[in-house]
Structure formats: structure tokens, C-alpha cells
Write a protein that holds these residues in place. Structure first.
Motif, mmCIF file in Angstrom:
data_model
loop_
_atom_site.group_PDB
_atom_site.id
_atom_site.type_symbol
_atom_site.label_atom_id
_atom_site.label_comp_id
_atom_site.label_asym_id
_atom_site.label_seq_id
_atom_site.Cartn_x
_atom_site.Cartn_y
_atom_site.Cartn_z
ATOM 1 N N THR A 148 0.852 -1.196 0.000
ATOM 2 C CA THR A 148 0.000 0.000 0.000
ATOM 3 C C THR A 148 0.887 1.245 0.000
ATOM 4 O OG1 THR A 148 -0.127 0.027 2.418
ATOM 5 C CG2 THR A 148 -1.832 -1.202 1.229
ATOM 6 N N SER A 149 0.353 2.315 -0.515
ATOM 7 C CA SER A 149 1.182 3.502 -0.718
ATOM 8 C C SER A 149 0.366 4.779 -0.524
ATOM 9 C CB SER A 149 1.771 3.439 -2.138
ATOM 10 O OG SER A 149 2.450 4.628 -2.457
ATOM 11 N N PHE A 150 0.463 5.338 0.684
ATOM 12 C CA PHE A 150 -0.286 6.564 1.001
ATOM 13 C C PHE A 150 0.574 7.519 1.824
ATOM 14 C CE2 PHE A 150 -3.356 3.139 0.442
ATOM 15 C CZ PHE A 150 -4.239 3.708 -0.456
ATOM 16 N N ARG A 151 1.842 7.668 1.451
ATOM 17 C CA ARG A 151 2.745 8.514 2.237
ATOM 18 C C ARG A 151 3.377 9.603 1.375
ATOM 19 N NH1 ARG A 151 5.981 3.505 4.804
ATOM 20 N NH2 ARG A 151 5.726 2.856 2.641
ATOM 21 N N SER A 152 2.627 10.080 0.399
ATOM 22 C CA SER A 152 3.157 11.120 -0.486
ATOM 23 C C SER A 152 2.946 12.507 0.114
ATOM 24 C CB SER A 152 2.432 11.041 -1.827
ATOM 25 O OG SER A 152 1.061 11.370 -1.645
ATOM 26 N N ALA A 153 3.558 13.502 -0.509
ATOM 27 C CA ALA A 153 3.329 14.893 -0.096
ATOM 28 C C ALA A 153 1.838 15.214 -0.194
ATOM 29 C CB ALA A 153 4.143 15.833 -0.986
ATOM 30 N N TYR A 154 1.193 14.724 -1.234
ATOM 31 C CA TYR A 154 -0.248 14.946 -1.388
ATOM 32 C C TYR A 154 -1.010 14.392 -0.184
ATOM 33 C CZ TYR A 154 -5.020 14.172 -2.966
ATOM 34 O OH TYR A 154 -6.384 14.127 -3.033
ATOM 35 N N ASP A 155 -0.617 13.218 0.315
ATOM 36 C CA ASP A 155 -1.296 12.642 1.484
ATOM 37 C C ASP A 155 -1.093 13.500 2.727
ATOM 38 O OD1 ASP A 155 -2.437 10.077 0.468
ATOM 39 O OD2 ASP A 155 -0.352 9.733 -0.062
ATOM 40 N N ARG A 156 0.113 14.050 2.860
ATOM 41 C CA ARG A 156 0.353 14.931 4.012
ATOM 42 C C ARG A 156 -0.507 16.183 3.898
ATOM 43 N NH1 ARG A 156 5.393 12.930 2.886
ATOM 44 N NH2 ARG A 156 6.234 14.774 1.853
ATOM 45 N N TYR A 157 -0.688 16.655 2.664
ATOM 46 C CA TYR A 157 -1.538 17.824 2.425
ATOM 47 C C TYR A 157 -2.991 17.502 2.792
ATOM 48 C CZ TYR A 157 -3.947 21.434 -0.332
ATOM 49 O OH TYR A 157 -4.755 22.455 -0.734
ATOM 50 N N VAL A 158 -3.472 16.349 2.345
ATOM 51 C CA VAL A 158 -4.847 15.940 2.655
ATOM 52 C C VAL A 158 -5.039 15.798 4.171
ATOM 53 C CG1 VAL A 158 -6.509 14.019 2.441
ATOM 54 C CG2 VAL A 158 -5.262 14.828 0.438
ATOM 55 N N ALA A 159 -3.976 15.367 4.841
ATOM 56 C CA ALA A 159 -4.064 15.186 6.296
ATOM 57 C C ALA A 159 -3.971 16.517 7.051
ATOM 58 C CB ALA A 159 -2.969 14.233 6.774
ATOM 59 N N GLY A 160 -3.818 17.609 6.312
ATOM 60 C CA GLY A 160 -3.883 18.916 6.967
ATOM 61 C C GLY A 160 -2.626 19.758 6.903
ATOM 62 N N ASP A 161 -1.543 19.225 6.359
ATOM 63 C CA ASP A 161 -0.301 20.000 6.280
ATOM 64 C C ASP A 161 -0.296 20.840 4.995
ATOM 65 O OD1 ASP A 161 2.235 21.000 6.054
ATOM 66 O OD2 ASP A 161 3.263 19.057 6.149
ATOM 67 N N GLN A 162 -0.699 22.104 5.144
ATOM 68 C CA GLN A 162 -0.814 23.008 3.994
ATOM 69 C C GLN A 162 0.523 23.202 3.281
ATOM 70 O OE1 GLN A 162 -3.423 24.778 2.523
ATOM 71 N NE2 GLN A 162 -4.730 23.384 3.703
ATOM 72 N N SER A 163 1.603 23.066 4.029
ATOM 73 C CA SER A 163 2.913 23.342 3.425
ATOM 74 C C SER A 163 3.464 22.141 2.659
ATOM 75 C CB SER A 163 3.904 23.742 4.524
ATOM 76 O OG SER A 163 4.158 22.619 5.354
ATOM 77 N N ALA A 164 2.732 21.023 2.680
ATOM 78 C CA ALA A 164 3.254 19.817 2.009
ATOM 79 C C ALA A 164 3.290 19.990 0.488
ATOM 80 C CB ALA A 164 2.418 18.597 2.388
#
Ligand code: HEC
Ligand code: HEC
Length: 385
Positions: A199-215
Motif C-alpha cells: 500500500t502507498s499513502f505517504r506522499s506529499a499529497y497525502d500529508r496535504y490531505v491530512a492537513g499539512d498546507q505546506s506539504a
């Protein structure tokens, strides 16, 4: 090569177990199974479907991982799954089209394996392949093309070399405490379990979706918006958490298995794609499915070049320019024809105007979908190294 032919080929070994016919596959769509498997998922992802006759376990995953990297699992001893599915390329191989163990050129481009557990159909354009168990028979035992080259003559000795190995005896005992000896069906099930567990859900996009605007960079954020707007239309087919509309998970009651013609070819002026890559049409024979392929997941797409079912587009920039043109016009050679005028083309492939800066933005967004950890995570790596 149809799954039916493969099962015929393997009648000596696998038909006995009798559980690989497409229609017989039962899926567990009720409660989560009791297995304690770490899927490593963000909260928005529903668990994938597991076949009732092959629930995911960590021990099967580990057995499958060894087999995935083991060249002994082939006719010539020179090829493993990892030969065409390299971890550092998100389990693709960087080639336009790979060669199998006997030198045959595969008609299609190697696919990434991350998150394959959720794809409603497997491979580029085959509506009849709905489980990884079915699909994995093809590289192992297929003859068109030959990939691993395991056949009626050599399969007993190949199995024997695995069965006799001390390490495999331990891995097998852990994965199948109540059934011995190891058979081909166990090998297929374990390989499917390993692939299912990638499984693969550790991208910058995933960090952005999780709330990190700066990702995401500003450019990637603009690219995300372009991707999701009605001018580019990308999101219609590359939608949801996996950026594909061909998804199945445990929460679903109705599963769709869409295929789309994106206007890459038109060799006869009537919409034909070059043989044998006619997409879902190759399997169903239905004219309307000429050139219709599954929309691939775009996760990790920056590291899976070249692109499309036949690897015929080298870069993401070229992919975007092809969509902007509403398809591909090939002006020379035996593949010439105006794909933009393909009568079977999906109605969302109409072309659009796009500036150079916007192309860079979409590429920045696509780059943000790379899960760098996937590429080096020892959990998915070669256990023999
Ligand atoms: C010779 C290269 C080669 C080898 C070896 C190979 N594959 Fe593949 N794999 C491919 C190609 C090419 C495709 C696309 C197939 C198609 O569309 O017909 C593919 C597709 C897949 C898919 C479907 C992925 C998706 O997105 O639907 C899975 C799963 C897969 N391979 C697993 C395996 C496993 C497991 C092995 C080892 C048993 C293996 N492959 C060996 C080349 C290879
Ligand atoms: C009508 C559905 C549809 C739309 C709209 C669409 N795609 Fe696709 N996309 C597909 C299909 C189907 C393929 C595979 C086509 C093939 O191989 O023949 C694909 C392939 C791709 C690939 C190559 C992936 C790989 O692994 O080879 C990329 C990148 C891509 N699309 C990005 C986009 C972008 C960006 C947009 C918007 C500009 C877009 N797509 C719009 C259906 C669509």
C-alpha cells in the motif's frame, strides 16, 4: 491469453484445487476478517476486498515477498516478478515494454503494483480479470508472451526446488500451519497476498490531505485545481483517493469496472487500435470497447515512465499535451492515424487550451503523488539482499 487457457495449461497442477475460475471467486464484503494485518492506511481509505479463500495474513505476505524476488520461480532461472516490477520505480521497470524469460516482448507496459488491492479489474484492459490470484497465473504460466516460463514439463522440478528449501519450509509452515505439502495454489495465493499488501499513502499529497498546507508547493496546489476542473476533465476518470475510477473496496455494494478510449490511435480511420492492444475489445470482442483501457492510478506516476498501455508516451509533459490536443495524431509509419478523431473516444477527451505554466503546475501536482518511502521501504524490499 485468456485465464481459461492458462487453467487448461496447468490442469495437472492447479485445476485440482479448482478455486481460480473467475465466477467462483467469492469476496468478503462483510465484516473485516480477523487477520491482524497492518494495511498502513489513512483514515479515509476503506479496507480492500479479500477473497474468502485467501484472506490476508502477515505470514502469507512474507512467504509471497520471498517468492516475488526469487528467480528460481521461473523456467530459465533468470526472471522473477521483481525483474519487471522494481521497487525503486514503484514496481514498474522503466522499459517501454518488458521481455519475458524466453526473450518474448510483452505487448504492454509493466504496471505499478502499489494499491493494486483496490483495483476493480487488474491489468491494462482486461474486464475478465478481477482478482490478483487470477492475474498472477498469467506471468507464471502464460505462454503468450512467456514471462516466468513455468510449463507442464518444468513445473514439478521448479516446485520441488522451492519445497526443499529450508527457508521456504519455515515460511510455508508459518503461512499454512494446517496444510502440507506446499502446492502451486499456495504459491499463487501468497504472491497475491504480498501484492495485495503493498500500500502507498505517504506522499506529499497525502500529508496535504491530512492537513499539512505546506506539504504542496503553490505550483502543485494550482496543478491540483487544474486537475479537478472542467477544462482539463482529468478527475472524471482519475478520481478518488487512488486517482482511478476502477476501484473496489469492502464498503461498496456496486462495483463499476470502467474502460476508456483516450484517442491514442486510429490506424484505419474507423477507430482501430494496433493489435493485440485493442483494450477491453481484445477480450470481449465488442466494437464499442475498441481502445478502451482502465484509467491507471496516478499515485507514484512520476517514477513509472514511460506511460500508457504500450509505453508509447515518454514523459508526463507529453501525456498532458496529448490530452490537450484531444488525442494523438500520428502522421507517419504503420501506426499513422488521427486518434483525435477516434469514433470510440471517451466524451471527456475533447482537448483544451493550456499554458506552459499550467502544464508545469499539473506536473508539480503529479510529482506530489510520489510516496518516496514506498520506493525504499524494507517491508516491500528484496529479502535475499
Ligand atoms: C516480463 C515482465 C513481467 C514479469 C516477470 C511479471 N510481470 Fe506483472 N506485469 C507485467 C506487465 C507487462 C503487466 C501489464 C499486463 C497486461 O496489461 O496485460 C503486468 C501487470 C501486473 C499486475 C496488474 C497490476 C494492475 O495495475 O492491474 C500484477 C498484479 C502483476 N503484474 C503482478 C506480477 C507478479 C506477482 C509477478 C510474478 C509472479 C509478475 N507480475 C511478473 C510484466 C511482468
Ligand atoms: C476519459 C477518461 C480519462 C480522462 C478524462 C483522463 N484520463 Fe488519463 N488515462 C485514462 C486512461 C484510460 C489511461 C490509459 C490509456 C491507455 O493506456 O491507452 C490514462 C493514462 C494516463 C496517464 C499515464 C499513466 C500510466 O501509468 O501510464 C497519465 C499520467 C494520465 N492519464 C493523466 C491524466 C491527466 C493529467 C488528465 C487530464 C488532463 C487525464 N489523465 C484525463 C483515462 C482518462
Amino acid at each position: 491469453m485468456s485465464a481459461v487457457k492458462i487453467i487448461y495449461l496447468l490442469s495437472g497442477a492447479l485445476l485440482l484445487s479448482g478455486c481460480y475460475g473467475g465466477s467462483q471467486t467469492t469476496v468478503n464484503d462483510t465484516a473485516a476478517t480477523a487477520t491482524e494485518f497492518n494495511w498502513n492506511l489513512p483514515p479515509q481509505m476503506a479496507l480492500p476486498v479479500e477473497p474468502l479463500n485467501n484472506p490476508v495474513t502477515e505470514a502469507k505476505f512474507q512467504l509471497g515477498r520471498h517468492l516475488f524476488y526469487d528467480k528460481r520461480l521461473s523456467g530459465g532461472g533468470a526472471i522473477s516478478c521483481a525483474s519487471c516490477h522494481e521497487q525503486n520505480k514503484a514496481f514498474t521497470d522503466g522499459k517501454v515494454r518488458p521481455r519475458g524469460g524466453a526473450g518474448d516482448l510483452h505487448p504492454r507496459n509493466s504496471q505499478g503494483l502499489a494499491n493494486a488491492a483496490w483495483f476493480a479489474t487488474v491489468t491494462w484492459g482486461n474486464p475478465s480479470l478481477t482478482t490478483l490470484e487470477q492475474q498472477i497465473m498469467l506471468p507464471l504460466f502464460g505462454v503468450d508472451p512467456i514471462e516466468h516460463g513455468i510449463n507442464e514439463t518444468n513445473h514439478p522440478s521448479i516446485l520441488q526446488s522451492i519445497v526443499m528449501d529450508d527457508l521456504y519450509q519455515q515460511l510455508f509452515a508459518a503461512a499454512y500451519p494446517n496444510s502440507a505439502p506446499m502446492e502451486w495454489s499456495h504459491i499463487v495465493e501468497s504472491l497475491a497476498t504480498f501484492v495485495r499488501g503493498i500500500t502507498s499513502f505517504r506522499s506529499a499529497y497525502d500529508r496535504y490531505v491530512a492537513g499539512d498546507q505546506s506539504a504542496l508547493s503553490d505550483s502543485a496546489k494550482r496543478g491540483l485545481q487544474l486537475f479537478n476542473n472542467e477544462r482539463l476533465e482529468c478527475f472524471h476518470c482519475h478520481d478518488g483517493h487512488l486517482f482511478t475510477d476502477s476501484v473496489r473496496d469492502r464498503s461498496m455494494r456496486v462495483v463499476e469496472t470502467p474502460f476508456h478510449n483516450t484517442g491514442l490511435y486510429n490506424i484505419d480511420g474507423l477507430g482501430a487500435y494496433p493489435e493485440p492492444n485493442t483494450g477491453a475489445h481484445e477480450v470481449t470482442g465488442r466494437a464499442a470497447e475498441m481502445g478502451a483501457f482502465r484509467a491507471p492510478s496516478l499515485r507514484n506516476v512520476a517514477v513509472t515512465a514511460p506511460y500508457m498501455h504500450d509505453g508509447s508516451i515518454a514523459t508526463l509533459e507529453e501525456v498532458i499535451r496529448t490530452y490537450a490536443a484531444g488525442g494523438r495524431n500520428i502522421t507517419e509509419g504503420e501506426l499513422s492515424g488521427d486518434g483525435r478523431r477516434n469514433p470510440y473516444k471517451d466524451s471527456f477527451i475533447v482537448g483544451f487550451s493550456i499554458s506552459e505554466e499550467e502544464i508545469a503546475d499539473v506536473i508539480a501536482f503529479l510529482n506530489s503523488l510520489t510516496d518516496e518511502q514506498l520506493l525504499i521501504d524494507s517491508r516491500y524490499g528484496n529479502p535475499f539482499e
